[in-house]
Design a protein around this motif. Sequence first.
Motif, PDB file in Angstrom:
ATOM      1  N   ALA A  23      32.758  47.135  39.152  1.00  0.00           N
ATOM      2  CA  ALA A  23      33.300  45.893  38.203  1.00  0.00           C
ATOM      3  C   ALA A  23      33.348  46.897  36.704  1.00  0.00           C
ATOM      4  CB  ALA A  23      32.983  44.985  38.004  1.00  0.00           C
ATOM      5  N   ASN A  32      41.242  44.290  33.291  1.00  0.00           N
ATOM      6  CA  ASN A  32      40.441  42.773  33.509  1.00  0.00           C
ATOM      7  C   ASN A  32      39.667  42.880  34.888  1.00  0.00           C
ATOM      8  OD1 ASN A  32      41.388  41.446  31.134  1.00  0.00           O
ATOM      9  ND2 ASN A  32      43.563  41.576  32.213  1.00  0.00           N
ATOM     10  N   VAL A  33      38.282  42.481  34.658  1.00  0.00           N
ATOM     11  CA  VAL A  33      37.490  42.494  35.971  1.00  0.00           C
ATOM     12  C   VAL A  33      36.840  41.106  36.079  1.00  0.00           C
ATOM     13  CG1 VAL A  33      37.303  44.907  35.946  1.00  0.00           C
ATOM     14  CG2 VAL A  33      35.590  43.442  35.068  1.00  0.00           C
ATOM     15  N   ALA A  34      36.551  40.687  37.254  1.00  0.00           N
ATOM     16  CA  ALA A  34      35.568  39.663  37.349  1.00  0.00           C
ATOM     17  C   ALA A  34      34.381  39.989  38.654  1.00  0.00           C
ATOM     18  CB  ALA A  34      36.461  38.218  37.635  1.00  0.00           C
ATOM     19  N   TRP A  35      33.387  39.733  38.387  1.00  0.00           N
ATOM     20  CA  TRP A  35      32.420  39.674  39.460  1.00  0.00           C
ATOM     21  C   TRP A  35      31.846  38.590  39.998  1.00  0.00           C
ATOM     22  CZ3 TRP A  35      27.030  38.512  39.230  1.00  0.00           C
ATOM     23  CH2 TRP A  35      26.460  39.273  40.282  1.00  0.00           C
ATOM     24  N   ILE A  36      32.055  38.111  41.245  1.00  0.00           N
ATOM     25  CA  ILE A  36      31.794  36.780  41.627  1.00  0.00           C
ATOM     26  C   ILE A  36      30.634  36.932  42.883  1.00  0.00           C
ATOM     27  CG2 ILE A  36      32.699  34.735  42.409  1.00  0.00           C
ATOM     28  CD1 ILE A  36      35.294  36.669  41.280  1.00  0.00           C
ATOM     29  N   ARG A  57      46.328  42.435  34.619  1.00  0.00           N
ATOM     30  CA  ARG A  57      46.562  40.839  34.009  1.00  0.00           C
ATOM     31  C   ARG A  57      45.436  40.042  33.660  1.00  0.00           C
ATOM     32  NH1 ARG A  57      50.903  37.832  37.342  1.00  0.00           N
ATOM     33  NH2 ARG A  57      50.664  36.345  35.546  1.00  0.00           N
ATOM     34  N   LEU A  58      45.675  38.723  33.201  1.00  0.00           N
ATOM     35  CA  LEU A  58      44.458  38.022  33.147  1.00  0.00           C
ATOM     36  C   LEU A  58      44.333  37.320  34.493  1.00  0.00           C
ATOM     37  CD1 LEU A  58      45.246  35.514  29.980  1.00  0.00           C
ATOM     38  CD2 LEU A  58      43.035  37.193  30.581  1.00  0.00           C
ATOM     39  N   ILE A  59      42.961  37.349  34.746  1.00  0.00           N
ATOM     40  CA  ILE A  59      42.494  37.124  36.026  1.00  0.00           C
ATOM     41  C   ILE A  59      42.729  35.524  36.409  1.00  0.00           C
ATOM     42  CG2 ILE A  59      40.692  36.988  37.882  1.00  0.00           C
ATOM     43  CD1 ILE A  59      39.711  39.747  36.737  1.00  0.00           C
ATOM     44  N   GLY A  60      43.505  35.188  36.992  1.00  0.00           N
ATOM     45  CA  GLY A  60      43.401  33.477  37.467  1.00  0.00           C
ATOM     46  C   GLY A  60      42.356  33.272  38.102  1.00  0.00           C
ATOM     47  N   SER A  61      42.774  32.703  39.400  1.00  0.00           N
ATOM     48  CA  SER A  61      41.635  32.211  40.244  1.00  0.00           C
ATOM     49  C   SER A  61      40.475  33.294  40.558  1.00  0.00           C
ATOM     50  CB  SER A  61      42.368  31.701  41.613  1.00  0.00           C
ATOM     51  OG  SER A  61      41.241  31.407  42.495  1.00  0.00           O
ATOM     52  N   PRO A  62      39.515  33.087  40.285  1.00  0.00           N
ATOM     53  CA  PRO A  62      38.255  34.044  40.660  1.00  0.00           C
ATOM     54  C   PRO A  62      37.719  33.537  42.106  1.00  0.00           C
ATOM     55  CG  PRO A  62      37.445  32.232  39.084  1.00  0.00           C
ATOM     56  CD  PRO A  62      38.842  31.877  39.594  1.00  0.00           C
ATOM     57  N   ILE A  63      38.498  32.805  42.959  1.00  0.00           N
ATOM     58  CA  ILE A  63      38.131  32.260  44.167  1.00  0.00           C
ATOM     59  C   ILE A  63      39.149  33.098  44.893  1.00  0.00           C
ATOM     60  CG2 ILE A  63      37.874  30.354  45.931  1.00  0.00           C
ATOM     61  CD1 ILE A  63      36.071  30.462  43.463  1.00  0.00           C
ATOM     62  N   LYS A  65      39.853  34.000  48.677  1.00  0.00           N
ATOM     63  CA  LYS A  65      39.583  33.847  50.126  1.00  0.00           C
ATOM     64  C   LYS A  65      40.287  35.058  51.148  1.00  0.00           C
ATOM     65  CE  LYS A  65      38.242  29.759  49.377  1.00  0.00           C
ATOM     66  NZ  LYS A  65      38.150  28.051  49.456  1.00  0.00           N
TER      67      LYS A  65
END
Lengths: 178, 356
Positions: A23, A32-36, A57-63, A65
């Motif tokens: 990330a 753009n990054v997200a670490w979940i 792009r902007l990260i929408g759902s961090p969920i 599946k």
Amino acid sequence: MQKEVQFAGFGGQGILLSAKLLAYAAMKQGYNVAWIPSYGPEMRGGTAYCTVVISDRLIGSPIIKTPGHLVAMNRPSLEKFAPAVKPGGIILINSSLIPVRSGRDDVTELVFPVNDVAIEAGTVKSANIVALSAFAAKSGLVDLETLRECIKEEFASKSKVIPINMDAFDRGVKIAQQ
Amino acid sequence: MAKVLMKGNEAIGEAAIKAGCLNYFAYPITPQSEVAEYLAKRLPDVNGTFVQGESEVAVGYMIFGAAGCGERVMTTSSSPGISLMSEALSYIAGARCPAVFVNIMRGGPGLGGILPSQGDYFQATKGGGHGDYHLLVMAPEGVQEAVEMTMKAFPLAEKYRGPVMILGDGLIGQMMEPVEFPDNLYAEPLNNDDWATSGMDKRGADKKNIVKSLFLNPKELNDNNLTLKAQYEQMKKEEVMSEAYNTDTDYKGLIVSYGTMSRVCRTAIDTMKEQGLEIGMIRPKTLFPFPEKEIYDAAAKESCKAVISIELSMGQMVEDVERCVRGIKPVEWYGECGGDIPAPETIADVVQSLLN
């Protein structure tokens, strides 16, 4: 463009760290990054997992599946998460600990004994770096030099482990490129 | 300042320091313990104070004490901990002290679970403690916004001399995202503490300041409540924040959603758009004051057939949405609150079946 990578293994295998390094490298390249992380109740010896989302792009759902790719460091992780990987993705299988395959014919499998390679580099503790660099080289998601710099920064306060991790890094890259 | 990759919990801790808050009292609870872990390490660097209270009840009154002295002060907790602090919150509101409370919500009721939830909407926006008071409540959708709202919370608490709450959920606390800290938000407390117990050297020993919530004289108590009421009315005029998404289209349905849930809805809206179905969204960034006019106006659009409140609760914000829509369109609810956050595909299915 949005890519999701799930890292999974035992607690203690450095899953969260390798995900964080990926990330971090992507962030440095302007994505753009997200670490979940998974922080739910988990059994000892069960699965620790973590998802990295990389997007222009902007990260929408961090969920997530159905991740794009999977780095599986132990057998329960492979069995639990391989079915959800999107077609066309990469599944890295640590064959030091996983005697089976994903059973998928619509993904690219990268199968090698990650732990053994790490031991050759000097310590099994660097298995997460071997897997990370091999995955990064195979997927082309981030620039390898940027990733290498991120690892050096991460270990800046423990500089004596940097050479081993750099060696581990190179070995992972080499295997992925074979 | 360059972007750094941080967990929401750590970023909230750093944001407090950047906002000039050097007093932090807390009691650990999942999923927000990293705030305390971070500030325990970081506050000594900046000559700040961290005290781990013996319970959340004690922490609530530590906050009251520091706020009564005119100090910038914050605590963080998660749902059951906020319940324990609610008595102090009511006292702090009654005594008109500025303070910042962060609730990184987990599932309830009772001990519930440790996974994300939005089940404390009522508690945060309608009270929690006793008496006629409100908190100004801001709900971030990610780590960057959590930082900005935390930094903004201190001047807002001082502007209104009351407690402000940041209402996040477990995912926002645990997730790492790139953040950039605005470095120009540090400011001295706005109120100069002319009401606080500190500052005897400046105002002279003859002027005693008493910080209290006890008013036995009915007129005094009524006046205090009228002052609070006036503050809340002013908040409704000046502090409402919301974000509209895809509302420049002829949307057939309107989603109202906040925090983590709104991000899932945004992805669902993008997917539905690709399939030819336009859906708009209003995301309240402040939950109190609530974006009443924005929701009414968006619901009133001719193309809009229905409004749906999507939340990680069994239907709490939907009551405010119904109030704002004032019966001009049907208002529905969808939510889950066991800790699993619904996937964008689930939301798209729910919205599509609702409109058919």
